[in-house]
Each structure stands twice: as C-alpha cells, then as structure tokens.
Design a protein around this motif. Structure first.
Motif, PDB file in Angstrom:
ATOM      1  N   PRO A 327      -2.865  12.157  -8.229  1.00 54.71           N
ATOM      2  CA  PRO A 327      -4.002  11.244  -8.488  1.00 54.71           C
ATOM      3  C   PRO A 327      -3.592   9.762  -8.459  1.00 54.71           C
ATOM      4  O   PRO A 327      -4.364   8.905  -8.028  1.00 54.71           O
ATOM      5  CB  PRO A 327      -4.475  11.660  -9.883  1.00 54.71           C
ATOM      6  CG  PRO A 327      -4.095  13.097  -9.986  1.00 54.71           C
ATOM      7  CD  PRO A 327      -2.770  13.201  -9.276  1.00 54.71           C
ATOM      8  N   GLY A 328      -2.387   9.467  -8.936  1.00 55.37           N
ATOM      9  CA  GLY A 328      -1.934   8.072  -8.950  1.00 55.37           C
ATOM     10  C   GLY A 328      -1.564   7.531  -7.589  1.00 55.37           C
ATOM     11  O   GLY A 328      -1.326   6.327  -7.440  1.00 55.37           O
ATOM     12  N   LEU A 329      -1.535   8.435  -6.569  1.00 50.49           N
ATOM     13  CA  LEU A 329      -1.215   7.994  -5.215  1.00 50.49           C
ATOM     14  C   LEU A 329      -2.448   7.523  -4.462  1.00 50.49           C
ATOM     15  O   LEU A 329      -2.331   6.993  -3.357  1.00 50.49           O
ATOM     16  CB  LEU A 329      -0.530   9.131  -4.448  1.00 50.49           C
ATOM     17  CG  LEU A 329       0.740   9.708  -5.105  1.00 50.49           C
ATOM     18  CD1 LEU A 329       1.304  10.835  -4.242  1.00 50.49           C
ATOM     19  CD2 LEU A 329       1.788   8.633  -5.313  1.00 50.49           C
ATOM     20  N   ARG A 330      -3.622   7.730  -5.057  1.00 54.87           N
ATOM     21  CA  ARG A 330      -4.866   7.311  -4.414  1.00 54.87           C
ATOM     22  C   ARG A 330      -5.257   5.948  -4.994  1.00 54.87           C
ATOM     23  O   ARG A 330      -5.852   5.861  -6.059  1.00 54.87           O
ATOM     24  CB  ARG A 330      -5.967   8.340  -4.673  1.00 54.87           C
ATOM     25  CG  ARG A 330      -5.591   9.754  -4.245  1.00 54.87           C
ATOM     26  CD  ARG A 330      -6.489  10.800  -4.889  1.00 54.87           C
ATOM     27  NE  ARG A 330      -5.855  12.125  -4.841  1.00 54.87           N
ATOM     28  CZ  ARG A 330      -6.029  13.056  -5.759  1.00 54.87           C
ATOM     29  NH1 ARG A 330      -6.803  12.816  -6.822  1.00 54.87           N
ATOM     30  NH2 ARG A 330      -5.424  14.234  -5.640  1.00 54.87           N
ATOM     31  N   HIS A 331      -4.896   4.923  -4.278  1.00 49.99           N
ATOM     32  CA  HIS A 331      -5.127   3.574  -4.802  1.00 49.99           C
ATOM     33  C   HIS A 331      -5.314   2.597  -3.659  1.00 49.99           C
ATOM     34  O   HIS A 331      -5.007   2.892  -2.490  1.00 49.99           O
ATOM     35  CB  HIS A 331      -3.952   3.129  -5.679  1.00 49.99           C
ATOM     36  CG  HIS A 331      -2.623   3.145  -4.977  1.00 49.99           C
ATOM     37  ND1 HIS A 331      -2.113   2.061  -4.314  1.00 49.99           N
ATOM     38  CD2 HIS A 331      -1.703   4.137  -4.823  1.00 49.99           C
ATOM     39  CE1 HIS A 331      -0.941   2.361  -3.789  1.00 49.99           C
ATOM     40  NE2 HIS A 331      -0.664   3.631  -4.084  1.00 49.99           N
ATOM     41  N   THR A 332      -5.787   1.400  -4.023  1.00 54.87           N
ATOM     42  CA  THR A 332      -5.928   0.315  -3.056  1.00 54.87           C
ATOM     43  C   THR A 332      -5.179  -0.901  -3.582  1.00 54.87           C
ATOM     44  O   THR A 332      -5.447  -1.373  -4.692  1.00 54.87           O
ATOM     45  CB  THR A 332      -7.404  -0.053  -2.836  1.00 54.87           C
ATOM     46  OG1 THR A 332      -8.110   1.096  -2.368  1.00 54.87           O
ATOM     47  CG2 THR A 332      -7.530  -1.181  -1.814  1.00 54.87           C
ATOM     48  N   ASP A 333      -4.226  -1.365  -2.811  1.00 47.06           N
ATOM     49  CA  ASP A 333      -3.503  -2.588  -3.168  1.00 47.06           C
ATOM     50  C   ASP A 333      -4.238  -3.777  -2.554  1.00 47.06           C
ATOM     51  O   ASP A 333      -4.677  -3.715  -1.398  1.00 47.06           O
ATOM     52  CB  ASP A 333      -2.074  -2.541  -2.637  1.00 47.06           C
ATOM     53  CG  ASP A 333      -1.241  -1.475  -3.329  1.00 47.06           C
ATOM     54  OD1 ASP A 333      -1.749  -0.862  -4.288  1.00 47.06           O
ATOM     55  OD2 ASP A 333      -0.096  -1.234  -2.894  1.00 47.06           O
ATOM     56  N   TYR A 334      -4.389  -4.835  -3.316  1.00 50.51           N
ATOM     57  CA  TYR A 334      -5.102  -5.999  -2.797  1.00 50.51           C
ATOM     58  C   TYR A 334      -4.286  -7.268  -3.007  1.00 50.51           C
ATOM     59  O   TYR A 334      -3.536  -7.410  -3.968  1.00 50.51           O
ATOM     60  CB  TYR A 334      -6.487  -6.136  -3.444  1.00 50.51           C
ATOM     61  CG  TYR A 334      -6.480  -6.221  -4.957  1.00 50.51           C
ATOM     62  CD1 TYR A 334      -6.384  -7.446  -5.612  1.00 50.51           C
ATOM     63  CD2 TYR A 334      -6.597  -5.063  -5.729  1.00 50.51           C
ATOM     64  CE1 TYR A 334      -6.393  -7.516  -6.995  1.00 50.51           C
ATOM     65  CE2 TYR A 334      -6.601  -5.123  -7.110  1.00 50.51           C
ATOM     66  CZ  TYR A 334      -6.496  -6.349  -7.744  1.00 50.51           C
ATOM     67  OH  TYR A 334      -6.501  -6.423  -9.115  1.00 50.51           O
TER      68      TYR A 334
END
Length: 475
Positions: A327-334
C-alpha cells in the motif's frame, strides 16, 4: 638582563627600607630557560664587589618560583653575601654549604649562579622572585621581603584563526523547490480521483497547501509542477502501466482545474511498479529473509513477471508484503518549482529574513551576513539559516563551518564539512578546525593544500606555536 636587581626592586617596590637591604647587591644578567627534557635553568651573575655589608652581617638572597595564586612555591639555592666576620663565622660553623653559595662581600669577583630544577606543571605560569633578608651577628634577621623579578609563561600560544567567508554566485533567477509525497487512494482498477474516498482529503490537502504557500507569497510565482505517480507491483504489469499513468494525469487535471494553471506548467511521469521503494522498505523491515528478497529484487529477472516470481520464491512472506508494504508503494511524488523576485536593498533583505527567509537566495543571505559584525549573534544566525535552507550547497556548508568554529562549536563544523566532499575551498576551513583541536600535523596538511589567502599566515603561526620555548618578562 643587564640591569641591577637594585634598580628593579627600587622601581617596582618604592620602599626605602627595602632598597637599603639590596642596594649593595649587584645581581645582573638573570635568565630563565625551560629545556626540552623538562628542566628549569636559572642563571645570574652576582658581583661581590658591589655588595657592602657590615663586617658582622650578611645578606641572604633566596630565589623562589611561586605560582600565580601563591599556593605553591619552589625554593632555589640561596646566595649569602657576608661581611668579613660573618663570612668566617658561617664558614667555620658550616652554616651555608652547597648548593647554597656563601660569598665574601666586597671581593673583586663575579659569582656565576646556575641551578637546574625539575619543571612542574604549575610553573607554566609563575613568578621568579627573591626573598631578601639581612642577618646580624646573633642570627637575627631584618628586612625580610619577597621581591618579584620576572613573570614566567611557558604555555604555548593558542591558535588564532582568520576566517574568509565565500561569497556565493548570484543566480540569474531565484528558483526554489517544494517537494512532498501524497498517498492518493483509488477504487480498484480505476483512475478517477474521488476526494471523499478513504483518506484522500488529507492527502490532496498536502499538495494544495504546498501550492497555496507559494500563491500566498506576493513575491513568488509558481513556474512548474512535476508529478510522478507510482504503482505497487501486484497485478498484470500492463495494467499497472495504465493505472500509474492514468492516475498521475487524473491528479494533474484535478490540481489544474482548481487553480486554472496552464497545461504547459505541468510535467507528469509514472513508474508502473515501485521496486526501488519495495527494496528500501524490505531492507528496513527486519524480515528473516529480507536479504534474499533484496537480492532477488536486484536481479535482472524480467520486470513484467517479477511479482509472480517473488510470490513463488517467498510464499510465506509475500502476504506480509502485500498487506503491509505494497500500500505504501502507491503514491505520487510532487515538486512545486517557484520563482521569487530578487532583493537588492539590504534593509528589505533584513525584513524578508525576519518574515520569509525562504524567499532569499544564498547570495542575498551572504549580503545580509556581511552587514553584521563577524562573530555576532546576527552574523552567525544568517549562516545557520543559510545552511538549513541549502543543506546540500558546498558554499553554505563551508561558511556555516567557519561560523561554527568561530564560536567554538567544533562538532557542528565537522558535520558541515562532512557534506562538501573534496571541495578545495573547504581545505582552509578543515585546517582551521584541526588547528583548533590541536591537531597541528593535520592542520598543516590542509593549509598546504589550500589556496586561501590566509593559509600562509596560518602555517607560520603553527610553526611559531610548535617552536615556542616560553617567555620571561622582567618587571
């Protein structure tokens, strides 16, 4: 010392009675030397002809080394200058024998006094003086007094640094980045954003608050927004490609519609399966088979089939990964890039530093620091702020190291210098740091490698410190 003790005492003490006790004593050429093998040597000449005392009296001059606080003292052999009767009486009764010197006053002789004593630590800063008294025929003493003659200082001088702060180059434009990571949740297999789904309000707020922080800054303007979407490895690889790309575009559209930003302000990219993130998480997990999992992730196994193979190789651990790490691998870096206008007036820079220091460039911070006296609280505060705002900039770290050393914070200086690698501009400051620690060999090596204008003087100063033999100041 070519000066008679009589003159020293009379000038220093101004006491007639005391001067009468010594005005007949010709002591000159006093010298004190500390040897490399830990001895203190005291030399002086005693002119017996210049000493005149009554035939039945004698003048006893006893040198002492006394600590500055008078708590310790070392008595040296005495010099006894006796009149005719007193001389023979003392000699017949063995009243003064070696190492004390019994001399006949009035004789046309010069006695070369020489004695050596073990140097003790408390003598590093001490006083050489004479206890002077007149003894009569019956052994009674008059005029007893301690007369300080010379101040002894064998403490090597402390290294004193000169600091040369480096002026950063002024940038053509002042661009700053604000970065973050948002964990937007999506319905399974969907790419549309639902702000009310799970914890999306809070995660979206991270990005929006970052943008608002720039928009609320009257001197700043958003120039670029970069979004990078990541998906977890489970499921078909082709589907993960679609989800990572689609969800990143969906987030871009969501933000763009809220702020009416132009399309060309955005840059999007995606990573279908975040294997690097998985590896980092496994390395920190403490799992029994963590090293084997990391070794597999590092292999060249085809990425399209890697997750299935991972599940086959580690069937007992895979459910844990799926539930706790994926779950922690699903992210968006901005990354929000914004530009701030330049400031040229020092008073305006000072005001901006108080309210929005993040608006200042490294060069503007340097100009502000230079407006204060080096070493002051304001001066040091600017360089400390600069290195917090630009933690990876070599110039910021070198200047912060110099400011830290100047106030005695050697630990912080070492930390800052550890960030700049083999930067040649850091060599002088590294030399200063080692010199302050007393590591002169290391300091010399750094100074020799430095092109700083102060390096030559620093090398000369260390040479003088290492060759220091002590100082004797006659009163």
């Amino acid at each position: 010392m070519k000066k008679l003790l009589m003159s020293i005492i009379a000038g220093a003490m101004g006491l007639c009675a005391m001067a009468q006790n010594v005005d007949q004593v010709g002591i000159s050429d006093i010298s004190v030397e500390k040897t490399d093998n830990g001895q203190l040597i005291v030399n002086m000449n005693v002119n017996q002809k210049q000493t005149s005392v009554a035939y039945n009296q004698q003048l006893v001059v006893t040198p002492y080394i006394v600590s500055l606080d008078n708590s310790q003292q070392f008595k040296l052999p005495a010099v006894v200058l006796a009149g005719r009767n007193a001389y023979y009486t003392s000699k017949r009764n063995d009243l003064y024998t070696a190492p004390d010197a019994l001399l006949r006053a009035g004789k046309n002789k010069v006695y070369a006094y020489n004695t050596s004593i073990p140097f003790q630590d408390w003598m590093t800063n001490s006083v050489l003086g004479f206890d002077v008294k007149t003894e009569g025929c019956c052994g009674s003493a008059t005029g007893d007094a301690f007369l300080p003659v010379a101040d002894l200082n064998y403490a090597p001088p402390q290294y004193t640094a000169s600091y040369n702060y480096i002026e950063p180059k002024a940038a053509d434009s002042k661009l700053f980045n604000l970065t973050g990571k948002a964990y937007i949740s999506f319905v399974v297999n969907k790419t549309a954003i639902n702000p009310d789904y799970m914890n999306n309000k809070a995660e979206l707020k991270k990005i929006l608050d970052t943008i608002d922080a720039v928009k609320d800054n009257k001197d700043a303007k958003v120039r670029h927004i970069k979004l990078t979407g990541y998906a977890s490895p489970e499921g078909p690889y082709e589907n993960n490609v679609r989800l990572a790309e689609g969800r990143t575009v969906a987030l871009k559209d969501y933000v763009r519609n809220l702020y009416a930003f132009p399309e060309n302000l955005f840059e999007t990219s995606s990573v279908p399966e975040d294997w690097e993130g998985l590896k980092a998480a496994v390395e920190k997990s403490g799992l029994a088979d963590a090293s084997e999992i990391v070794e597999f992730i590092n292999s060249d196994y085809p990425i399209e089939k890697r997750n299935d193979r991972l599940r086959q190789l580690f069937p007992d651990t895979y459910p844990f990964l799926l539930k706790n790490i994926y779950p922690g691998l699903r992210h968006t870096d901005y990354v929000i890039t914004y530009e701030v206008r330049k400031y040229t007036d020092i008073n305006e820079i000072r005001q901006v530093f108080k309210t929005r220091p993040q608006n200042l460039s490294l060069n503007e911070l340097f100009l502000l620091a230079n407006s204060y006296e080096p070493g002051t609280t304001e001066f040091n505060e600017v360089f400390d702020t600069a290195v917090r705002m630009f933690p990876d900039d070599p110039t910021a770290n070198i200047n912060a190291a110099s400011a830290s050393i100047s106030r005695g914070d050697l630990a912080s200086a070492e930390k800052f210098l550890g960030r700049v690698g083999n930067n040649p501009e850091a060599e002088y400051v590294r030399g200063v740091l080692e010199a302050k620690k007393g590591n002169y060999d290391k300091a010399v090596s750094h100074f020799k490698n430095s092109r700083d204008k102060n390096a030559k003087a620093a090398l000369e100063q260390i040479k003088n410190i290492e060759n220091y033999k002590g100082a004797v100041s006659f009163r």
